[in-house]
Design an enzyme around this catalytic site. Structure first.
Site, PDB file in Angstrom:
ATOM      1  N   ASP B  98       0.857  -1.192   0.000  1.00  0.00           N
ATOM      2  CA  ASP B  98       0.000   0.000   0.000  1.00  0.00           C
ATOM      3  C   ASP B  98       0.890   1.238   0.000  1.00  0.00           C
ATOM      4  O   ASP B  98       1.049   1.931   1.009  1.00  0.00           O
ATOM      5  CB  ASP B  98      -0.940  -0.024   1.204  1.00  0.00           C
ATOM      6  CG  ASP B  98      -2.085   0.959   1.024  1.00  0.00           C
ATOM      7  OD1 ASP B  98      -2.061   1.736   0.045  1.00  0.00           O
ATOM      8  OD2 ASP B  98      -2.996   0.970   1.869  1.00  0.00           O
ATOM      9  N   GLU B 210     -12.771   8.193  10.902  1.00  0.00           N
ATOM     10  CA  GLU B 210     -13.387   8.278  12.229  1.00  0.00           C
ATOM     11  C   GLU B 210     -13.661   9.717  12.638  1.00  0.00           C
ATOM     12  O   GLU B 210     -12.892  10.622  12.313  1.00  0.00           O
ATOM     13  CB  GLU B 210     -12.453   7.658  13.290  1.00  0.00           C
ATOM     14  CG  GLU B 210     -12.421   6.149  13.271  1.00  0.00           C
ATOM     15  CD  GLU B 210     -11.546   5.528  14.377  1.00  0.00           C
ATOM     16  OE1 GLU B 210     -11.588   4.300  14.522  1.00  0.00           O
ATOM     17  OE2 GLU B 210     -10.826   6.266  15.090  1.00  0.00           O
ATOM     18  N   ASN B 333       4.154   4.558   4.529  1.00  0.00           N
ATOM     19  CA  ASN B 333       4.729   3.534   3.640  1.00  0.00           C
ATOM     20  C   ASN B 333       5.404   4.215   2.450  1.00  0.00           C
ATOM     21  O   ASN B 333       4.788   4.385   1.397  1.00  0.00           O
ATOM     22  CB  ASN B 333       3.625   2.624   3.073  1.00  0.00           C
ATOM     23  CG  ASN B 333       3.176   1.544   4.034  1.00  0.00           C
ATOM     24  OD1 ASN B 333       3.617   1.500   5.176  1.00  0.00           O
ATOM     25  ND2 ASN B 333       2.293   0.680   3.577  1.00  0.00           N
ATOM     26  N   GLY B 382      -5.248   4.650  15.787  1.00  0.00           N
ATOM     27  CA  GLY B 382      -5.562   3.476  16.601  1.00  0.00           C
ATOM     28  C   GLY B 382      -6.358   2.521  15.734  1.00  0.00           C
ATOM     29  O   GLY B 382      -6.429   2.683  14.517  1.00  0.00           O
ATOM     30  N   HIS B 405       3.928   4.040  13.646  1.00  0.00           N
ATOM     31  CA  HIS B 405       2.807   4.359  12.764  1.00  0.00           C
ATOM     32  C   HIS B 405       1.471   3.829  13.257  1.00  0.00           C
ATOM     33  O   HIS B 405       0.439   4.142  12.686  1.00  0.00           O
ATOM     34  CB  HIS B 405       3.065   3.821  11.359  1.00  0.00           C
ATOM     35  CG  HIS B 405       2.542   2.435  11.122  1.00  0.00           C
ATOM     36  ND1 HIS B 405       2.934   1.354  11.868  1.00  0.00           N
ATOM     37  CD2 HIS B 405       1.638   1.961  10.227  1.00  0.00           C
ATOM     38  CE1 HIS B 405       2.311   0.265  11.443  1.00  0.00           C
ATOM     39  NE2 HIS B 405       1.522   0.601  10.452  1.00  0.00           N
TER      40      HIS B 405
END
Lengths: 262, 482
Positions: B98, B210, B333, B382, B405
Site C-alpha cells: 500500500d 473516524e 509507507n 488506533g 505508525h
C-alpha cells in the site's frame, strides 16, 4: 548455515502444519474449495476428485508438508513441479462451456485462501490457542506459499482481516453434484470396515468447523451445539496424537535438523 | 566478549548485534519498552530486522519501531536506510504494497458534547453514505487518463483544483506539495486501470474514517500551534493508494525476481528483492512509487472533502465556518531520498519506511512554516474503537528521523479468547458511545479494540527513545470502516 526451509522453527507454519489438526484443516479445505464451481470443475476433470478425493487429500497434504518442512531447495522444486502440473490442467465450466485453466490466478487465490483459513480454523479449534497477532503472522507467512504456486504476492491477503474480507466476498459458491459426490466420499472413504469409525472423528471435526453457509450448501443437518460437542474430543485426540505418534518422517527430519542447528 | 544476543542499550532501545544472523552488515536497532520488546521476541519479526541488516549498502542500523510485526520481506514497522551514492539498493518490499498509505487529520471548531453528540448518529450515517469502502469500491472522483496523470504528478493539488478541498490543504500536508519525482510513465497499464475508478475510496482492511474527540492534551503549546484543544471534534482518515499502489508493488517485484540471480547478492530471503540505484529499474520504481504516493495523498484529500460535506450538510453550516481545516497529512509507507549524518559523515540515503513515519524535529526547513517551531506532526491511528495519537517528531539520528505508525495486534491470549460475534461487538462499542456506520458486522469479530496493542504503550516507547513526543490523544466516537 543449516537450511531449515522456507519458514523454519519458530514459524507459525511449522507450528500449525506440524500439528495433527492440520489433517482436519486439509479436509475442511477440500470440502470448502469444492464449493467453487470452477475449482470443482477443474478438480473433477483433472485430479479425479470425485472418484479419488482421498488421493487428492493425500497429495495436498504431502505438498504442504514438503513446502513447509523440507530444505528451501526441495520446497522450491516442489513448487516448480506444481506450477508445471497446473499449467497443463484445464477444466470445462459446466455453465458457460468456457475452458478454465488450473493456474488461473483467481482460482489459485481461492484455493490458497481457503487452505490458509482452514488450517487456521482447525488449529484454533483442535490444535491450540493463537493470539490474533499470531494469526496475522501465519497469514503473512503463507504469502510465501502463494508465491510457490505461482501467485503474485499482491494477489493474496497479508493479514487476517484481509483474509476475512476475501472469504466474505466469495458469493458464487454452490454444491454441484460432483461436489456432493466428493463430499460423501470424504465422509465415507474406502477404508476397511473396522477403520471407519476412526475416520469419523476427523471427518466430523472438519464438518464442525465448516462455515455455516457451506454446511447449508451441502445440506448437512447441523445444530450449533454439535460443533461445541465435537471440539473437546477432537482436541484431546490431536493432543494424544502429538504425544504418542512420531509424526511423518519429513516433520521428524526437519525438527532434527532444527535441533542440530540450534 | 562478543555477543549475538539482543542487548539493551537504552531505556527503550535494543540492539541486535552483527552476528545475530549471518550476513548482517549493520546492527539491528529496536525501539521498545521492556514489555513491547518481550512481545517482539515472541513474534519472529526480529528475524526480519536482522534480514534488513543484510541489504547491500545499508548504513547505520536496521531500525524497528515498537509496533513491529511480520511483513513481506521487511517487517511492518521497519526502517532501512541505504547509501544512494555507493553500493546501496532500493527494495519494493521495504515500502510495502500500500504505497503512500497514511493518515490525515482534520480539526474543527466544534466541541463534542454541545455541537456534535446530539447529531452523532446522523453524522455517522451521512459519512457512511459519503465514503465508498470495501475492496471494489468506486471512488468519489471520476478520472480520465489525463486526469489520472495529473493526480500522479500533482497529488492532492489536483483534487483541490477540481473543487475537493482548500488551497491550504496542500501547503499544510507533508512536503507541502507532491512527492518530488513522480514518473507516471513507469506505472503499468493494469495499475493505471485500477487507479482510474478508485480515487476517493477508503478500501478495506484496517483503513477507516473516524470522528474523534481530543480527550487528553499533553503538550498544550504544540496543540495550540496545531489548533487542537480538549473535547474538540476531529476527523481522522487512514487510507492509501488502493489497487494502483498494490499493483505497482506487484509489478516491480515481478520484474525484479528474474533479475536477482544476475545481481549476485546473497540475501537470506527472496522477498528482500532489491536493485542498485544505478540500475534503470531502481529509477523507474522510485518514480512509480512517488506517483503512487501522490495518488494516495489525493485519495485522502477527496475523502477529507467528503467528510467536510457530510458535516456541513448534517450540521447545516459551511465546512469553513465549522473550522474543518487540515492539521496534517502524513504517509507511513514510502522510501525517500534524504540527507543524514552517519558516523560523522553527511550521506545521501534512501530511507525505506514501511509502517513507520517520518518525524522531523523543530526547525526543519522541510516543514510548513506553521509547524517549524514544534516539529513534524505525526498521526498515529488506533484501531477500531481504540485511541489514536497526535505526536510531534524529534528528528532522532538513531532512527533516521522516524517514529511509529500504529498500534499493531495485541499479543495477549486473553484477547484472542474474547473474540465475539460482530453483532455483539457492535453493541459493546455502542455501549461505550461509539457509533458505527453500516458495515459487515460479522467481519468485525476480530477487530475489537482489545485485539490490538494499546497504542499508548507504543507512543510511550517512542517518547522514551526520543523519537517523538505525544501532543494529544484522540478517542473515536464515530467509525466508518473499510
Amino acid at each position: 548455515m543449516e537450511d531449515l526451509g522456507l519458514f523454519g522453527p519458530g514459524s507459525m507454519a511449522w507450528r500449525i502444519h506440524g500439528d495433527p489438526s492440520s489433517l482436519i484443516g486439509g479436509l475442511r479445505a477440500l470440502l470448502l474449495q469444492a464449493l467453487n464451481p470452477l475449482a470443482m470443475a477443474v478438480m473433477a476433470q483433472s485430479s479425479n476428485f470425485a472418484a479419488d478425493p482421498w488421493g487428492r487429500l493425500q497429495r495436498t497434504s504431502a505438498y504442504v508438508m514438503t513446502t513447509t518442512f523440507a530444505p528451501s531447495r526441495a520446497a522450491r522444486a516442489q513448487g516448480a513441479r506444481i506450477r508445471t502440473l497446473h499449467s497443463r490442467i484445464t477444466g470445462l465450466d459446466p455453465v458457460s462451456g468456457r475452458t478454465i485453466r488450473a493456474n488461473d490466478p483467481e482460482l489459485l487465490t481461492w484455493v490458497h485462501n481457503v487452505e490458509v483459513d482452514s488450517f487456521l480454523a482447525a488449529y484454533r479449534s483442535y490444535g491450540g490457542r493463537l493470539t490474533l497477532a499470531q494469526c496475522d503472522c501465519y497469514v503473512a507467512e503463507m504469502v510465501t506459499a502463494a508465491e510457490l504456486v505461482g501467485l503474485s504476492p499482491g494477489d493474496v491477503p497479508h493479514d487476517l482481516t484481509a483474509l476475512r474480507h476475501y472469504l466474505d466476498g466469495a458469493t458464487n459458491l454452490q454444491a454441484t453434484p460432483e461436489a456432493r459426490r466428493g463430499f460423501k466420499f470424504v465422509l465415507n472413504p474406502p477404508l476397511p470396515p473396522l477403520a471407519r469409525p476412526l475416520w469419523a472423528v476427523p471427518a466430523t471435526a472438519a464438518v464442525a468447523i465448516l462455515p455455516a453457509r457451506a454446511r447449508r450448501l451441502y445440506r448437512i443437518p447441523w445444530l450449533p451445539l454439535a460443533s461445541s460437542a465435537v471440539r473437546p474430543s477432537t482436541f484431546a485426540l490431536c493432543r494424544a496424537m502429538n504425544v504418542l505418534l512420531p509424526g511423518p518422517p519429513i516433520l521428524r527430519e526437519a525438527r532434527e535438523r532444527a535441533a542440530a542447528a540450534a | 566478549m562478543t555477543t549475538t544476543e539482543p542487548v539493551r542499550i537504552g531505556d527503550a532501545v535494543w540492539e541486535l548485534p552483527v552476528g545475530y544472523r549471518d550476513g548482517m552488515r549493520v546492527p539491528g536497532r529496536i525501539f521498545a519498552t521492556e514489555t513491547l520488546f518481550q512481545k517482539a521476541l515472541e513474534d519472529r519479526a526480529l528475524e526480519q530486522v536482522a534480514n534488513m541488516a543484510t541489504l547491500p549498502g545499508v548504513v547505520g542500523a536496521a531500525c524497528a519501531m515498537p509496533d513491529i510485526h511480520w511483513g513481506y520481506g521487511f517487517p511492518i514497522g521497519g526502517v532501512a536506510a541505504t547509501a544512494v551514492d555507493s553500493d546501496g539498493v532500493v527494495s519494493p518490499g521495504g515500502v510495502g504494497f500500500d504505497i503512500g498509505c497514511g493518515v490525515r487529520l482534520l480539526r474543527s471548531d466544534l466541541s463534542f458534547e454541545e455541537d456534535v453528540k446530539p447529531q452523532l448518529r446522523e453524522l455517522v450515517a451521512a459519512l457512511g453514505r459519503a465514503v465508498p469502502r470495501g475492496t471494489g469500491g468506486r471512488g468519489r472522483m471520476s478520472l480520465d487518463e489525463g486526469g489520472l496523470d495529473q493526480v500522479l504528478r500533482e497529488g492532492a493539488a489536483y483534487a483541490v483544483r477540481r473543487g475537493a478541498g482548500w488551497d491550504e490543504d496542500v501547503e499544510l500536508a507533508e512536503g507541502s506539495g507532491p512527492l518530488s519525482d513522480p514518473q507516471p510513465e513507469h506505472l503499468s497499464e493494469r495499475a493505471r486501470e485500477r487507479g482510474l475508478g478508485q480515487l476517493g475510496s477508503l478500501g478495506a482492511g484496517n483503513h477507516f474514517l473516524e470522528i474523534q474527540v481530543i480527550d487528553e492534551v499533553r503538550d498544550p503549546q504544540a496543540a495550540e500551534v496545531m489548533g487542537v484543544f480538549q473535547n474538540q471534534v476531529c476527523v481522522m482518515i487512514h487510507s492509501g493508494s488502493r489497487g494502483l499502489g498494490h499493483q505497482t508493488c506487484t509489478d516491480y517485484l515481478r520484474q525484479l525476481d528474474p533479475l536477482m540471480p544476475s545481481l549476485g547478492y546473497e540475501l537470506p530471503d527472496r522477498q528482500l528483492a532489491c536493485v542498485p540505484f544505478d540500475h534503470e529499474l531502481a529509477r523507474s520504481y522510485l518514480g512509480a512509487m512517488d506517483a503512487a504516493g501522490n495518488f494516495a495523498r489525493a485519495n485522502r484529500q477527496v475523502l477529507a472533502e467528503a467528510a467536510r460535506e457530510a458535516f456541513a450538510k448534517t450540521l447545516s453550516a459551511g465546512a469553513k465556518s465549522l473550522g474543518l481545516s487540515l492539521v496534517y497529512d502524513i504517509s507511513h509507507n514510502l522510501a525517500k531520498l534524504e540527507e543524514h549524518e552517519v558516523d560523522g559523515k553527511q550521506m545521501k540515503l534512501c530511507v525505506h519506511r514501511k509502517g513507520a513515519t517520518r518525524a522531523l524535529g523543530p526547525g526543519s526547513t522541510e516543514l510548513p512554516a506553521a509547524y517549524s517551531a514544534i516539529g513534524q506532526p505525526v498521526i498515529v491511528p488506533g484501531s477500531m474503537g481504540s485511541a489514536s495519537f497526535l505526536l510531534v517528531g524529534r528528528a532522532s539520528p538513531q532512527s533516521f528521523a522516524s517514529t511509529c505508525h500504529g498500534a499493531g495486534r495485541a499479543m495477549s491470549r486473553t484477547a484472542a479468547k474474547k473474540v465475539m460475534p460482530g453483532e455483539q461487538l457492535k453493541k459493546e462499542l455502542e455501549a461505550q458511545g461509539i457509533v458505527l456506520a453500516g458495515s459487515k458486522w460479522k467481519l468485525l469479530a476480530e477487530e475489537a479494540p482489545y485485539a490490538y496493542k494499546d497504542a499508548s504503550e507504543v507512543v510511550r516507547s517512542c517518547e522514551i527513545a526520543g523519537l517523538s513526543k505525544v501532543v494529544a490523544r484522540l478517542r473515536p466516537v464515530g467509525v466508518v470502516k473499510g
